[in-house]
Design a protein around this motif. Structure first.
Motif, PDB file in Angstrom:
ATOM      1  N   THR A  61       0.845  -1.193   0.000  1.00  0.00           N
ATOM      2  CA  THR A  61       0.000   0.000   0.000  1.00  0.00           C
ATOM      3  C   THR A  61       0.879   1.240   0.000  1.00  0.00           C
ATOM      4  O   THR A  61       2.004   1.212   0.509  1.00  0.00           O
ATOM      5  N   MET A  62       0.365   2.308  -0.583  1.00  0.00           N
ATOM      6  CA  MET A  62       1.062   3.587  -0.525  1.00  0.00           C
ATOM      7  C   MET A  62       0.056   4.719  -0.556  1.00  0.00           C
ATOM      8  O   MET A  62      -0.971   4.643  -1.222  1.00  0.00           O
ATOM      9  N   SER A  63       0.348   5.737   0.222  1.00  0.00           N
ATOM     10  CA  SER A  63      -0.472   6.932   0.275  1.00  0.00           C
ATOM     11  C   SER A  63      -0.037   7.848  -0.860  1.00  0.00           C
ATOM     12  O   SER A  63       1.154   7.996  -1.134  1.00  0.00           O
ATOM     13  N   MET A  64      -1.025   8.462  -1.510  1.00  0.00           N
ATOM     14  CA  MET A  64      -0.731   9.353  -2.631  1.00  0.00           C
ATOM     15  C   MET A  64      -1.527  10.639  -2.475  1.00  0.00           C
ATOM     16  O   MET A  64      -2.696  10.600  -2.109  1.00  0.00           O
ATOM     17  N   GLN A  65      -0.889  11.765  -2.754  1.00  0.00           N
ATOM     18  CA  GLN A  65      -1.602  13.033  -2.846  1.00  0.00           C
ATOM     19  C   GLN A  65      -1.877  13.263  -4.314  1.00  0.00           C
ATOM     20  O   GLN A  65      -0.952  13.261  -5.138  1.00  0.00           O
ATOM     21  N   LEU A  66      -3.156  13.457  -4.641  1.00  0.00           N
ATOM     22  CA  LEU A  66      -3.576  13.580  -6.028  1.00  0.00           C
ATOM     23  C   LEU A  66      -4.362  14.862  -6.226  1.00  0.00           C
ATOM     24  O   LEU A  66      -5.029  15.340  -5.305  1.00  0.00           O
ATOM     25  N   ARG A  67      -4.329  15.404  -7.441  1.00  0.00           N
ATOM     26  CA  ARG A  67      -5.084  16.610  -7.764  1.00  0.00           C
ATOM     27  C   ARG A  67      -5.949  16.335  -8.988  1.00  0.00           C
ATOM     28  O   ARG A  67      -5.495  15.742  -9.964  1.00  0.00           O
ATOM     29  N   LYS A  68      -7.206  16.791  -8.900  1.00  0.00           N
ATOM     30  CA  LYS A  68      -8.139  16.672 -10.020  1.00  0.00           C
ATOM     31  C   LYS A  68      -9.118  17.836  -9.928  1.00  0.00           C
ATOM     32  O   LYS A  68      -9.670  18.086  -8.859  1.00  0.00           O
ATOM     33  N   ASP A  69      -9.310  18.528 -11.021  1.00  0.00           N
ATOM     34  CA  ASP A  69     -10.232  19.668 -11.070  1.00  0.00           C
ATOM     35  C   ASP A  69      -9.946  20.690  -9.975  1.00  0.00           C
ATOM     36  O   ASP A  69     -10.850  21.231  -9.345  1.00  0.00           O
ATOM     37  N   GLY A  70      -8.656  20.944  -9.707  1.00  0.00           N
ATOM     38  CA  GLY A  70      -8.264  21.938  -8.724  1.00  0.00           C
ATOM     39  C   GLY A  70      -8.356  21.484  -7.272  1.00  0.00           C
ATOM     40  O   GLY A  70      -7.989  22.221  -6.372  1.00  0.00           O
ATOM     41  N   GLN A  71      -8.848  20.281  -7.048  1.00  0.00           N
ATOM     42  CA  GLN A  71      -8.981  19.746  -5.689  1.00  0.00           C
ATOM     43  C   GLN A  71      -7.854  18.748  -5.413  1.00  0.00           C
ATOM     44  O   GLN A  71      -7.580  17.895  -6.246  1.00  0.00           O
ATOM     45  N   THR A  72      -7.237  18.855  -4.248  1.00  0.00           N
ATOM     46  CA  THR A  72      -6.194  17.912  -3.848  1.00  0.00           C
ATOM     47  C   THR A  72      -6.770  16.979  -2.800  1.00  0.00           C
ATOM     48  O   THR A  72      -7.464  17.413  -1.887  1.00  0.00           O
ATOM     49  N   GLU A  73      -6.503  15.700  -2.958  1.00  0.00           N
ATOM     50  CA  GLU A  73      -6.976  14.712  -1.993  1.00  0.00           C
ATOM     51  C   GLU A  73      -5.916  13.645  -1.771  1.00  0.00           C
ATOM     52  O   GLU A  73      -5.038  13.453  -2.599  1.00  0.00           O
ATOM     53  N   THR A  74      -6.012  12.980  -0.638  1.00  0.00           N
ATOM     54  CA  THR A  74      -5.100  11.882  -0.319  1.00  0.00           C
ATOM     55  C   THR A  74      -5.853  10.579  -0.519  1.00  0.00           C
ATOM     56  O   THR A  74      -6.958  10.403  -0.019  1.00  0.00           O
ATOM     57  N   ARG A  75      -5.255   9.674  -1.283  1.00  0.00           N
ATOM     58  CA  ARG A  75      -5.848   8.359  -1.528  1.00  0.00           C
ATOM     59  C   ARG A  75      -4.821   7.297  -1.174  1.00  0.00           C
ATOM     60  O   ARG A  75      -3.623   7.534  -1.234  1.00  0.00           O
ATOM     61  N   THR A  76      -5.294   6.120  -0.820  1.00  0.00           N
ATOM     62  CA  THR A  76      -4.410   4.990  -0.560  1.00  0.00           C
ATOM     63  C   THR A  76      -4.535   4.021  -1.721  1.00  0.00           C
ATOM     64  O   THR A  76      -5.635   3.599  -2.072  1.00  0.00           O
ATOM     65  N   CYS A  77      -3.413   3.681  -2.300  1.00  0.00           N
ATOM     66  CA  CYS A  77      -3.370   2.737  -3.414  1.00  0.00           C
ATOM     67  C   CYS A  77      -2.921   1.378  -2.882  1.00  0.00           C
ATOM     68  O   CYS A  77      -1.964   1.289  -2.124  1.00  0.00           O
ATOM     69  N   MET A  78      -3.623   0.346  -3.284  1.00  0.00           N
ATOM     70  CA  MET A  78      -3.277  -1.029  -2.914  1.00  0.00           C
ATOM     71  C   MET A  78      -2.797  -1.748  -4.165  1.00  0.00           C
ATOM     72  O   MET A  78      -3.535  -1.817  -5.157  1.00  0.00           O
ATOM     73  N   PHE A  79      -1.573  -2.252  -4.126  1.00  0.00           N
ATOM     74  CA  PHE A  79      -1.013  -2.997  -5.243  1.00  0.00           C
ATOM     75  C   PHE A  79      -0.930  -4.460  -4.855  1.00  0.00           C
ATOM     76  O   PHE A  79      -0.357  -4.814  -3.826  1.00  0.00           O
ATOM     77  N   SER A  80      -1.528  -5.308  -5.662  1.00  0.00           N
ATOM     78  CA  SER A  80      -1.449  -6.750  -5.442  1.00  0.00           C
ATOM     79  C   SER A  80      -0.311  -7.298  -6.284  1.00  0.00           C
ATOM     80  O   SER A  80      -0.401  -7.329  -7.514  1.00  0.00           O
ATOM     81  N   ASP A  81       0.767  -7.715  -5.619  1.00  0.00           N
ATOM     82  CA  ASP A  81       1.886  -8.267  -6.382  1.00  0.00           C
ATOM     83  C   ASP A  81       1.529  -9.620  -6.976  1.00  0.00           C
ATOM     84  O   ASP A  81       2.056 -10.020  -7.999  1.00  0.00           O
ATOM     85  N   GLN A  82       0.581 -10.295  -6.378  1.00  0.00           N
ATOM     86  CA  GLN A  82       0.142 -11.591  -6.895  1.00  0.00           C
ATOM     87  C   GLN A  82      -0.615 -11.439  -8.220  1.00  0.00           C
ATOM     88  O   GLN A  82      -0.479 -12.253  -9.119  1.00  0.00           O
ATOM     89  N   HIS A  83      -1.429 -10.370  -8.319  1.00  0.00           N
ATOM     90  CA  HIS A  83      -2.223 -10.138  -9.522  1.00  0.00           C
ATOM     91  C   HIS A  83      -1.665  -9.038 -10.406  1.00  0.00           C
ATOM     92  O   HIS A  83      -2.229  -8.737 -11.459  1.00  0.00           O
ATOM     93  N   ASP A  84      -0.576  -8.388  -9.977  1.00  0.00           N
ATOM     94  CA  ASP A  84       0.055  -7.298 -10.710  1.00  0.00           C
ATOM     95  C   ASP A  84      -0.979  -6.239 -11.088  1.00  0.00           C
ATOM     96  O   ASP A  84      -1.086  -5.834 -12.245  1.00  0.00           O
ATOM     97  N   SER A  85      -1.767  -5.806 -10.080  1.00  0.00           N
ATOM     98  CA  SER A  85      -2.802  -4.796 -10.330  1.00  0.00           C
ATOM     99  C   SER A  85      -2.890  -3.841  -9.148  1.00  0.00           C
ATOM    100  O   SER A  85      -2.519  -4.178  -8.027  1.00  0.00           O
ATOM    101  N   ALA A  86      -3.405  -2.635  -9.424  1.00  0.00           N
ATOM    102  CA  ALA A  86      -3.552  -1.619  -8.383  1.00  0.00           C
ATOM    103  C   ALA A  86      -4.998  -1.145  -8.332  1.00  0.00           C
ATOM    104  O   ALA A  86      -5.718  -1.173  -9.333  1.00  0.00           O
ATOM    105  N   ARG A  87      -5.401  -0.703  -7.133  1.00  0.00           N
ATOM    106  CA  ARG A  87      -6.740  -0.114  -6.957  1.00  0.00           C
ATOM    107  C   ARG A  87      -6.663   0.868  -5.806  1.00  0.00           C
ATOM    108  O   ARG A  87      -5.777   0.789  -4.955  1.00  0.00           O
ATOM    109  N   PHE A  88      -7.601   1.820  -5.776  1.00  0.00           N
ATOM    110  CA  PHE A  88      -7.703   2.743  -4.658  1.00  0.00           C
ATOM    111  C   PHE A  88      -8.638   2.148  -3.622  1.00  0.00           C
ATOM    112  O   PHE A  88      -9.654   1.561  -3.951  1.00  0.00           O
ATOM    113  N   ARG A  89      -8.268   2.299  -2.353  1.00  0.00           N
ATOM    114  CA  ARG A  89      -9.160   1.882  -1.262  1.00  0.00           C
ATOM    115  C   ARG A  89      -9.997   3.048  -0.850  1.00  0.00           C
ATOM    116  O   ARG A  89      -9.622   4.152  -0.893  1.00  0.00           O
TER     117      ARG A  89
END
Length: 89
Positions: A61-89
């Protein structure tokens, strides 16, 4: 003003932060960072900052600061090394 440190620097920080103790391979952390960054871009976000990555059951997991439409938010990304895929929680 928020300053982006760039992809290479962010990946170096992720790897350095995660190098202590038993963790997945260095390549898994680099893959996690790339997959989470790609997920953010695919959803229309600009990556402002990437926080420390942590090894958890089933992936990374990793915390990310992201910006969209002028708004900044913090999201947590979960990466599954078993499935080689990422998703936001």
């Amino acid at each position: 003003m928020v300053r982006s440190i760039g992809y290479a620097a962010a990946m170096a920080l992720v790897v350095a932060a995660c190098s202590a103790g038993p963790t997945p391979s260095e390549g898994a952390f680099v893959s996690a960072g790339a997959a989470c960054r790609s997920l953010a871009f695919d959803q229309g976000y600009e990556v402002v900052d990437m926080g420390e990555a942590e090894s958890v059951s089933g992936g990374i997991t990793m915390s990310m600061q992201l910006r969209k439409d002028g708004q900044t938010e913090t999201r947590t990304c979960m990466f599954s090394d078993q499935h080689d895929s990422a998703r936001f929680r």
